[in-house]
Enzyme design. Structure first.
Site, PDB file in Angstrom:
ATOM      1  N   GLY A  93      -4.773  -1.679   4.965  1.00 42.88           N
ATOM      2  CA  GLY A  93      -3.972  -2.808   4.474  1.00 42.88           C
ATOM      3  C   GLY A  93      -4.638  -4.150   4.712  1.00 42.88           C
ATOM      4  N   ARG A  94      -5.165  -4.358   5.907  1.00 39.38           N
ATOM      5  CA  ARG A  94      -5.761  -5.658   6.233  1.00 39.38           C
ATOM      6  C   ARG A  94      -7.158  -5.824   5.637  1.00 39.38           C
ATOM      7  NH1 ARG A  94      -4.703  -2.445  10.422  1.00 39.38           N
ATOM      8  NH2 ARG A  94      -6.377  -1.612  11.712  1.00 39.38           N
TER       9      ARG A  94
ATOM     10  N   GLU B  51      10.486  -4.583   4.705  1.00 39.36           N
ATOM     11  CA  GLU B  51      10.623  -5.971   4.260  1.00 39.36           C
ATOM     12  C   GLU B  51      10.352  -6.098   2.765  1.00 39.36           C
ATOM     13  OE1 GLU B  51       8.961  -4.909   6.864  1.00 39.36           O
ATOM     14  OE2 GLU B  51       8.924  -6.354   8.500  1.00 39.36           O
TER      15      GLU B  51
ATOM     16  N   GLU C 162      -4.929  -6.736  14.664  1.00 40.23           N
ATOM     17  CA  GLU C 162      -4.382  -5.429  14.292  1.00 40.23           C
ATOM     18  C   GLU C 162      -5.488  -4.370  14.347  1.00 40.23           C
ATOM     19  OE1 GLU C 162      -2.632  -4.314  10.263  1.00 40.23           O
ATOM     20  OE2 GLU C 162      -0.768  -4.623  11.360  1.00 40.23           O
TER      21      GLU C 162
ATOM     22  N   HIS D 145      -5.379 -33.418  17.127  1.00 33.58           N
ATOM     23  CA  HIS D 145      -4.282 -34.275  17.587  1.00 33.58           C
ATOM     24  C   HIS D 145      -3.127 -33.449  18.110  1.00 33.58           C
ATOM     25  CE1 HIS D 145      -6.243 -37.877  16.037  1.00 33.58           C
ATOM     26  NE2 HIS D 145      -6.727 -37.040  15.126  1.00 33.58           N
TER      27      HIS D 145
ATOM     28  N   LYS E 133       9.606  -0.880  14.179  1.00 28.41           N
ATOM     29  CA  LYS E 133      10.225  -0.525  12.888  1.00 28.41           C
ATOM     30  C   LYS E 133      11.356   0.476  13.114  1.00 28.41           C
ATOM     31  CE  LYS E 133       5.920  -0.814  10.158  1.00 28.41           C
ATOM     32  NZ  LYS E 133       4.958  -0.082   9.341  1.00 28.41           N
TER      33      LYS E 133
ATOM     34  N   LYS F  61       0.840  -1.193   0.000  1.00 29.69           N
ATOM     35  CA  LYS F  61       0.000   0.000   0.000  1.00 29.69           C
ATOM     36  C   LYS F  61       0.880   1.250   0.000  1.00 29.69           C
ATOM     37  CE  LYS F  61      -3.415   2.451   2.731  1.00 29.69           C
ATOM     38  NZ  LYS F  61      -4.347   2.438   3.844  1.00 29.69           N
TER      39      LYS F  61
HETATM   40  O1  F6P Z   1       3.187  -3.007   9.760  1.00 33.57           O
HETATM   41  C1  F6P Z   1       1.809  -3.099   9.643  1.00 33.57           C
HETATM   42  C2  F6P Z   1       1.317  -2.820   8.253  1.00 33.57           C
HETATM   43  O2  F6P Z   1       1.219  -1.454   8.059  1.00 33.57           O
HETATM   44  C3  F6P Z   1      -0.013  -3.523   7.993  1.00 33.57           C
HETATM   45  O3  F6P Z   1      -1.072  -2.802   8.475  1.00 33.57           O
HETATM   46  C4  F6P Z   1       0.022  -3.667   6.509  1.00 33.57           C
HETATM   47  O4  F6P Z   1      -0.909  -4.601   6.062  1.00 33.57           O
HETATM   48  C5  F6P Z   1       1.454  -4.097   6.307  1.00 33.57           C
HETATM   49  O5  F6P Z   1       2.180  -3.351   7.258  1.00 33.57           O
HETATM   50  C6  F6P Z   1       2.005  -3.870   4.937  1.00 33.57           C
HETATM   51  O6  F6P Z   1       1.959  -2.547   4.548  1.00 33.57           O
HETATM   52  P1  F6P Z   1       2.167  -2.115   3.048  1.00 33.57           P
HETATM   53  O7  F6P Z   1       1.085  -2.713   2.242  1.00 33.57           O
HETATM   54  O8  F6P Z   1       2.111  -0.615   3.041  1.00 33.57           O
HETATM   55  O9  F6P Z   1       3.519  -2.611   2.603  1.00 33.57           O
END
Ligand code: F6P
Length: 516
Positions: free
Chosen positions: A258-259, A207, A344, A375, A484, A201
């Protein structure tokens, strides 16, 4: 000043009911009320829910509905669908539901109506691209690089709809900054046959940016010369994607959390997997649930009933976790997806004005597919000292033709719900099952794009309901920021060994893990 749920008359009533129901017994409740199963079940689009094995009765539900009224749930729901900026800390509307609203929908609030044409323009463009890639047989592997909401939704849905995925395309999901993950995926790939989707987003997530850079480097070093043809970006930050060198971009909007973004361009892997029509069916199922949530009376509204049940369990019966058990292996990433969605969204400790809350919020959500969980940890659910409400998800029709399996699977699901409730008190000692353990049971007739969409949308709205009662902002996530920032500070220290200003434990770990 926003309403504090614990200050409402309904809250006091529920406190009293909790005391009155101290000896509540599910077995007696069924014995004493022939209508219980029907009264505590709910039909909703593509979904049937049996809530009758929960530690509630009509009076408790009534008081919970009163709590919803006292907390202004209907006005909050109206604000959601009016496109008001209910994500107050970020000043944003919350309109993921608009992503699944048909182009010709009537009666939308102006804020939503204004955005709908752009939603469909983007959707049409993205689906046309998906169809083009599906027809391109040189592309055999699609690698989605994203994390959190930019990973879990599409990954969960591609797995869930695996039966309908076109042959000849393999889907990979790389989320972790741990290079083992990307390296493992790249090992089997050829650049000319691979399409990378950079899903972010913000297009700033550390990452994802690290993985995207490495993927680009790998592509070029392996002889790839057509970045434009082999990379696409799914993002609200189109400029950053362009700066990265990606020409094909599909955008979305800041009013999509995002979620909550699998319905947007972030859903491109799903569209590639099941095609434009399949993706539209996913949206249609979710839209049907939106309409149910938006229009059904609260007493017969599945997300409302569930969200209120969650409040009852969390705040009155003191249950701090909930287990989800999909009895379908294709739904194996659903628990992980729902973890982000619920924890979240509702893992918050202040109200809308930023004042500390006096009540508990998000439970811990966890789970694995059945029958595997049986199990592993079901022992604790049956005989442990903590009560953990369980949620079964069963699908009536299998998508395979292996004889006998599905009846065994379904019998296990029903049996576990039954065992949790009825127990076995006459066995004595270690063999005793106390029973009276609560569960909900969801039934999908078939696992289709529609039923998956409806199920996920149901959960989104349920999370909204409990968040609305608690009076929190379910749509921000400030709690992820500190880690972060600290990781950014520590990364160069891992090379330099500089421990100045660090606490003794952090310094010690840095020493142990020092690089180079
Ligand atoms: O670190 C949390 C977050 O902001 C989530 O809410 C989101 O889904 C994820 O990181 C990834 O964010 P982006 O889509 O901006 O890379």
């Amino acid at each position: 000043m926003p309403v504090r749920c614990e200050k409402t008359p309904a809250w006091a009533r529920l406190e009293a009911l909790k005391d009155e129901r101290r000896g509540f017994d599910l077995r007696q409740a069924f014995a004493g009320d022939a209508g219980r199963a029907a009264a505590l079940s709910q039909e909703a689009p593509y979904l049937f829910a049996d809530l009758s094995k929960n530690l509630i009765d009509a009076e408790v539900e009534q008081a919970l509905l009163q709590l919803a009224a006292d907390c202004g749930l209907e006005a909050k729901r109206a604000a959601l669908f009016a496109g008001e900026p209910i994500n107050s800390t970020e000043g944003r509307a919350v309109m993921h539901w608009l992503l699944r609203t048909p182009a010709d929908a009537a009666g939308l609030a102006p804020a939503a109506a204004a955005e709908l044409p752009a939603v469909h323009e983007t959707l049409d463009a993205m689906l046309a691209y998906a169809e083009k890639v599906r027809a391109d047989h040189t592309i055999t592997d699609v690698v989605n690089i994203g994390i959190g909401g930019s990973d879990l939704g599409p990954q969960m849905a591609v797995l869930a709809l695996a039966e309908q995925v076109a042959p000849g395309k393999h889907f990979h999901f790389v989320s972790n900054v741990d290079g083992h993950e990307l390296a493992g995926v790249l090992k089997g790939l050829a650049p000319e046959h691979t399409l990378f989707l950079i899903a972010s987003k913000t297009f700033t997530t550390a990452e994802t940016m690290a993985n995207a850079e490495s993927a680009k480097r790998w592509y070029e070093r392996s002889g790839g010369t057509d970045i434009a043809g082999h990379f696409a970006a799914l993002t609200t930050n189109v400029e950053a994607a362009r700066a990265f060198g990606i020409e094909t971009t599909f955008g979305f909007w800041d009013w999509v959390g995002g979620r909550y973004s699998m319905w947007s361009a972030i859903g491109l892997p799903v569209a590639l997997a099941v095609g434009a029509e399949g993706f539209r069916r996913l949206l249609a199922g979710a839209h049907a649930m939106d309409e149910h949530f938006r229009t059904a009376p609260l007493a017969h509204n599945l997300p409302v009933r569930l969200g209120l049940l969650d409040v009852w369990y969390r705040n009155f019966l003191g249950f701090t976790s909930r287990c989800i058990a999909p009895y379908h292996s294709a739904l194996r990433r659903v628990p992980a997806y729902l973890q982000q969605l619920e924890m979240e969204s509702n893992g918050k400790q202040v109200d809308l004005d930023g004042r500390p809350l006096a009540v508990g919020t998000s439970p811990v959500l966890w789970g694995e597919p059945g029958t595997n969980g049986q199990h592993a940890y079901f022992q604790m659910l049956h005989q442990g000292t903590d009560v953990v409400p369980l949620e079964f998800v069963a699908v009536r029709q299998p998508a395979h033709s292996l004889e006998g399996h599905h009846a065994k699977l379904l019998a296990n699901a029903i049996a576990q719900a039954q065992a949790l409730m009825v127990g076995k008190a006459d066995a004595g000692g270690h063999r005793n099952f106390l029973g009276n353990r609560p569960s909900s049971f969801f039934v999908l007739d078939e696992l289709t794009p529609e039923s998956l969409g409806a199920f996920i949308a149901m959960y989104e709205h349920r999370v909204f309901v409990s968040g609305a009662v608690w009076g929190i902002n379910s749509f921000d996530q400030w709690g992820v920021e500190l880690g972060k920032v600290l990781a950014k500070d520590l990364e160069p220290r891992l090379a330099s060994g500089d421990v100045q200003g660090l606490d003794a434990s952090t310094a010690q770990l840095l020493g142990r893990l020092k690089q180079g």
